[in-house]
Design an enzyme around this catalytic site. Structure first.
Site, short mmCIF file in Angstrom:
data_model
loop_
_atom_site.label_atom_id
_atom_site.label_comp_id
_atom_site.label_asym_id
_atom_site.label_seq_id
_atom_site.Cartn_x
_atom_site.Cartn_y
_atom_site.Cartn_z
N ASN A 36 0.82 -1.21 0.00
CA ASN A 36 0.00 0.00 0.00
C ASN A 36 0.86 1.26 0.00
O ASN A 36 0.54 2.25 -0.67
CB ASN A 36 -0.92 0.02 1.22
CG ASN A 36 -1.93 -1.12 1.22
OD1 ASN A 36 -2.23 -1.69 0.17
ND2 ASN A 36 -2.45 -1.44 2.39
N TYR A 87 -6.91 -12.22 3.26
CA TYR A 87 -7.64 -11.85 4.45
C TYR A 87 -9.04 -11.41 4.06
O TYR A 87 -9.28 -10.95 2.94
CB TYR A 87 -6.91 -10.81 5.29
CG TYR A 87 -6.98 -9.37 4.86
CD1 TYR A 87 -7.93 -8.50 5.39
CD2 TYR A 87 -6.03 -8.84 3.98
CE1 TYR A 87 -7.95 -7.17 5.04
CE2 TYR A 87 -6.04 -7.51 3.63
CZ TYR A 87 -7.01 -6.67 4.16
OH TYR A 87 -7.04 -5.35 3.80
N GLY A 275 -3.71 4.05 7.58
CA GLY A 275 -2.38 4.25 8.16
C GLY A 275 -1.28 4.18 7.12
O GLY A 275 -0.28 4.92 7.20
N ASP A 276 -1.43 3.29 6.14
CA ASP A 276 -0.44 3.19 5.07
C ASP A 276 -0.47 4.45 4.19
O ASP A 276 0.56 4.92 3.72
CB ASP A 276 -0.70 1.95 4.22
CG ASP A 276 -0.74 0.68 5.05
OD1 ASP A 276 0.04 0.58 6.02
OD2 ASP A 276 -1.56 -0.20 4.75
#
Length: 333
Positions: A36, A87, A275-276
């Site tokens: 990412n 995921y 966050g990335d």
């Protein structure tokens, strides 16, 4: 060239904010924390490369193609035995939080031995290495590989950025010592993406995030323990419900700190990868020679915009961020 080392994943999301298997359908996106960041930085005009391993299958080839389509150099992505890491996400709604189920045991990346990575070759031509705490959380071999990567980067004079990204479910799945591993990695980093909770884990001492002075106390302790650190970048998130968050950004240096005003993010489409996105905005500004205040603002802007976009990575360009910072919310024609 910024090299990002980590696992490429496929994310399968229940559509329309359904629960997993409610109707048995999934939307598929390519993700992974380090990937990412590579995509985010590439879209901001930086040369990025990915070091990873995927199976020689339609899933692995599709993941690599998705990164290449965003301008990421994938010549350092190997094909190995094993499966594709997955995921599953059930996106939250209202007062129901999002939930993630990992299915990545035995992936080609996770089972690769430590010596599978030739860092002299992989780091050739690079100026920065970016890692996250997810890679060492996958198992002993990937933990050793992450440390070897950081040590090789420092020996070559590269800068190293490290995002704490603590994932308790991954660390708990094996006989791990996260503090020992993460301490070695942070000790090699010049930039840490983490907050007071990460510092508490690293130093075995409780720190609070309540108030400027308490957050600075954690930063001071981290700079004292890790003298190689030059910056600590973090966000503070307040969750009103799944559709409305309030976010601010902060950067600490040994000499002081800067902090943005809080931004209200409503109508959230997808918070995964925020966050990335923040990391890519901060890295972009600092690598462009901007000061810490600008870097904090850019990180916050990229993170805020990422909440409007389905998928794991930020696809926003320089002009998009500048328009956001200027308050341009009307239609651009």
């Amino acid at each position: 060239m910024i090299l990002c080392f980590g696992e490429l994943l496929l994310r399968l999301t229940a559509p329309g904010r359904e629960l997993l298997m409610q109707t048995g359908r999934f939307d598929v996106h390519v993700g992974g924390a380090e990937a990412n960041v590579a995509v985010g930085l590439s879209n901001l005009g930086h040369a990025t490369a990915m070091a990873s391993a995927v199976p020689d299958s339609p899933l692995g080839r599709g993941a690599v193609s998705a990164l290449r389509a965003q301008g990421v150099d994938c010549s350092r992505v190997a094909t190995r035995d094993g499966r594709m890491g997955l995921y599953f996400l059930s996106a939250g709604a209202g007062l129901r939080a999002s939930d993630i189920v990992y299915d990545r045991a035995g992936s080609g990346f996770a089972i690769a031995p430590e010596d599978a990575w030739d860092w002299d070759t992989l780091l050739d031509g690079c100026t920065r290495l970016h890692l996250s705490g997810i890679t060492p959380a996958l198992g002993d071999a990937t933990a050793r590989a992450a440390i070897a990567a950081a040590e090789a980067a420092k020996a070559r004079g590269l800068t190293v950025s490290f995002d704490g990204n603590y994932r308790a479910r991954l660390w708990d799945a094996w006989d791990s010592d996260p503090r020992a591993v993460l301490t070695r990695l942070v000790g090699l980093a010049d930039l840490l993406f983490g907050n007071h909770r990460d510092v508490s884990l690293l130093l075995g001492k409780e720190f609070s995030g309540d108030g400027e002075d308490r957050r600075r106390e954690a930063a001071d302790a981290a700079f004292a323990a890790f003298p190689n650190l030059k910056h600590i970048a973090s966000t503070a998130r307040h969750v009103d419900d799944a559709d409305r968050h309030r976010l601010s950004a902060r950067i600490d240096t040994p000499a002081g700190s800067v902090q943005t005003q809080e931004v209200a993010i409503s109508g959230i489409v997808d918070r995964i990868g925020g966050g990335d996105a923040f990391a890519s905005g901060v890295l972009h500004a600092l690598m462009s020679g901007q000061d810490e205040a600008t870097a904090a603002s850019w990180g916050l802007a990229v993170a805020a915009l990422k909440h409007s976009l389905p998928g794991d990575a930020s696809l926003f360009r320089h002009a998009d961020i500048e328009a956001f910072l200027e308050g341009g919310l009307d239609v651009r024609r």
